[in-house]
Design a protein around this motif. Sequence first.
Motif, short mmCIF file in Angstrom:
data_model
loop_
_atom_site.label_atom_id
_atom_site.label_comp_id
_atom_site.label_asym_id
_atom_site.label_seq_id
_atom_site.Cartn_x
_atom_site.Cartn_y
_atom_site.Cartn_z
N TYR A 199 -30.80 -22.23 -23.60
CA TYR A 199 -31.65 -23.41 -23.74
C TYR A 199 -33.13 -23.08 -23.60
O TYR A 199 -33.99 -23.85 -24.04
CB TYR A 199 -31.24 -24.48 -22.72
CG TYR A 199 -31.62 -24.18 -21.30
CD1 TYR A 199 -32.82 -24.64 -20.75
CD2 TYR A 199 -30.77 -23.44 -20.48
CE1 TYR A 199 -33.17 -24.37 -19.45
CE2 TYR A 199 -31.11 -23.16 -19.17
CZ TYR A 199 -32.30 -23.64 -18.65
OH TYR A 199 -32.63 -23.37 -17.35
N LYS A 200 -33.44 -21.92 -23.01
CA LYS A 200 -34.83 -21.52 -22.85
C LYS A 200 -35.40 -20.89 -24.12
O LYS A 200 -36.62 -20.86 -24.31
CB LYS A 200 -34.95 -20.50 -21.71
CG LYS A 200 -34.74 -21.08 -20.32
CD LYS A 200 -36.01 -21.76 -19.82
CE LYS A 200 -35.92 -22.10 -18.35
NZ LYS A 200 -37.16 -22.73 -17.85
N LYS A 201 -34.53 -20.39 -24.98
CA LYS A 201 -35.00 -19.64 -26.14
C LYS A 201 -35.69 -20.51 -27.19
O LYS A 201 -36.41 -20.00 -28.04
CB LYS A 201 -33.83 -18.88 -26.76
CG LYS A 201 -33.23 -17.85 -25.81
CD LYS A 201 -32.04 -17.13 -26.40
CE LYS A 201 -31.45 -16.14 -25.41
NZ LYS A 201 -30.28 -15.41 -25.93
N THR A 202 -35.46 -21.80 -27.16
CA THR A 202 -36.10 -22.70 -28.11
C THR A 202 -37.22 -23.50 -27.45
O THR A 202 -37.82 -24.36 -28.09
CB THR A 202 -35.07 -23.68 -28.69
OG1 THR A 202 -34.42 -24.39 -27.64
CG2 THR A 202 -34.01 -22.91 -29.49
N LYS A 203 -37.50 -23.21 -26.20
CA LYS A 203 -38.53 -23.93 -25.47
C LYS A 203 -39.91 -23.37 -25.82
O LYS A 203 -40.12 -22.17 -25.81
CB LYS A 203 -38.28 -23.82 -23.97
CG LYS A 203 -39.20 -24.67 -23.12
CD LYS A 203 -38.83 -24.57 -21.65
CE LYS A 203 -39.77 -25.42 -20.80
NZ LYS A 203 -39.42 -25.33 -19.36
N GLY A 205 -44.16 -22.88 -25.42
CA GLY A 205 -45.08 -22.67 -24.32
C GLY A 205 -44.79 -21.42 -23.51
O GLY A 205 -43.84 -20.67 -23.79
N LEU A 206 -45.60 -21.19 -22.51
CA LEU A 206 -45.49 -20.00 -21.67
C LEU A 206 -44.29 -20.10 -20.73
O LEU A 206 -44.08 -21.12 -20.08
CB LEU A 206 -46.78 -19.85 -20.85
CG LEU A 206 -46.79 -18.73 -19.80
CD1 LEU A 206 -46.74 -17.37 -20.46
CD2 LEU A 206 -48.04 -18.85 -18.93
N GLN A 221 -43.50 -12.28 -19.09
CA GLN A 221 -43.70 -13.62 -19.64
C GLN A 221 -43.39 -13.63 -21.13
O GLN A 221 -43.42 -12.60 -21.79
CB GLN A 221 -45.13 -14.09 -19.41
CG GLN A 221 -46.18 -13.33 -20.19
CD GLN A 221 -47.59 -13.85 -19.96
OE1 GLN A 221 -47.87 -14.43 -18.93
NE2 GLN A 221 -48.48 -13.64 -20.94
N VAL A 222 -43.08 -14.82 -21.63
CA VAL A 222 -42.77 -15.01 -23.04
C VAL A 222 -43.63 -16.14 -23.58
O VAL A 222 -43.71 -17.21 -22.99
CB VAL A 222 -41.28 -15.36 -23.26
CG1 VAL A 222 -40.97 -15.47 -24.75
CG2 VAL A 222 -40.38 -14.33 -22.61
N ILE A 223 -44.29 -15.88 -24.71
CA ILE A 223 -44.97 -16.92 -25.47
C ILE A 223 -44.49 -16.79 -26.91
O ILE A 223 -44.77 -15.80 -27.57
CB ILE A 223 -46.51 -16.77 -25.41
CG1 ILE A 223 -46.99 -16.78 -23.96
CG2 ILE A 223 -47.17 -17.89 -26.20
CD1 ILE A 223 -48.49 -16.58 -23.82
N GLU A 224 -43.75 -17.79 -27.37
CA GLU A 224 -43.12 -17.74 -28.69
C GLU A 224 -42.22 -16.50 -28.77
O GLU A 224 -41.25 -16.41 -28.06
CB GLU A 224 -44.19 -17.75 -29.79
CG GLU A 224 -45.11 -18.96 -29.75
CD GLU A 224 -44.38 -20.29 -29.89
OE1 GLU A 224 -43.31 -20.31 -30.53
OE2 GLU A 224 -44.86 -21.29 -29.37
#
Length: 240
Positions: A199-203, A205-206, A221-224
């Motif tokens: 569910y986080k993979k389509t969220k 933002g940072l 961290q992940v951005i896009e």
Amino acid sequence: MNDYQLSPIAFIESPYKQKFAIPRQPRLIPEAKAKCKFVGEFNREEFVRGIEDFSHVWLIFRFHETVDKGWSPLVRPPRLGGNDKKGVFATRATFRPNGIGMSAVKLEGVHYEHGQLWLELSGIDLLDGTPILDIKPYLPYSDSLPNATAGFADTRPETPLVVEFADKAIAFCENNSALYPELQSFIEKVLKQDPRPAYKKTKAGLQEYGMSLFDLNIKWQVIESDVTVLEISKNSEMPA
């Protein structure tokens, strides 16, 4: 129905200290090294005589971290985004009736020192402390099926993630290369597998995360589709 009592023959020493970072299949990350240490009456060289003739072995193991949490006849495979349900026996889900798993991994060596027998393995996908119930040699003529199909999991998992390292993280890898060989490559391949919940993979933002490998904490961290490893530190050094 009969009940069966199984006892471990060995335990795994793995860099994966938590389930969060573990790849979902073996051999996806060759840099993932581990030891399979034999225990009790099985800690004798006779049990593995001739095993060095094989390049790979099957590990039959127990999902010891999840077996007490129950199971369900239907599960949500991560390969399907966590949305569709499949029968547990049509997946490799960890929540299984008997909590048994299997992995084919590369055998790097056999060692016996100071009264301890162990196998050196690579491409491991097992949590540190995993109990091993049995070991069998991998037989290419029998175990490899070139014409087999695998339904929804028919291709090697790929993600669009691009992994970069902050200068501070690169410096840690370089300064500790003797203690943690191939650390930067190892971390990169772990993150390329995208260990985030579905569910986080389509969220948007940072998103910031932490994970444990060896005795290290890795902050990222992940951005896009861009992943940045921000900091690597010893467990006792990571700021609160």
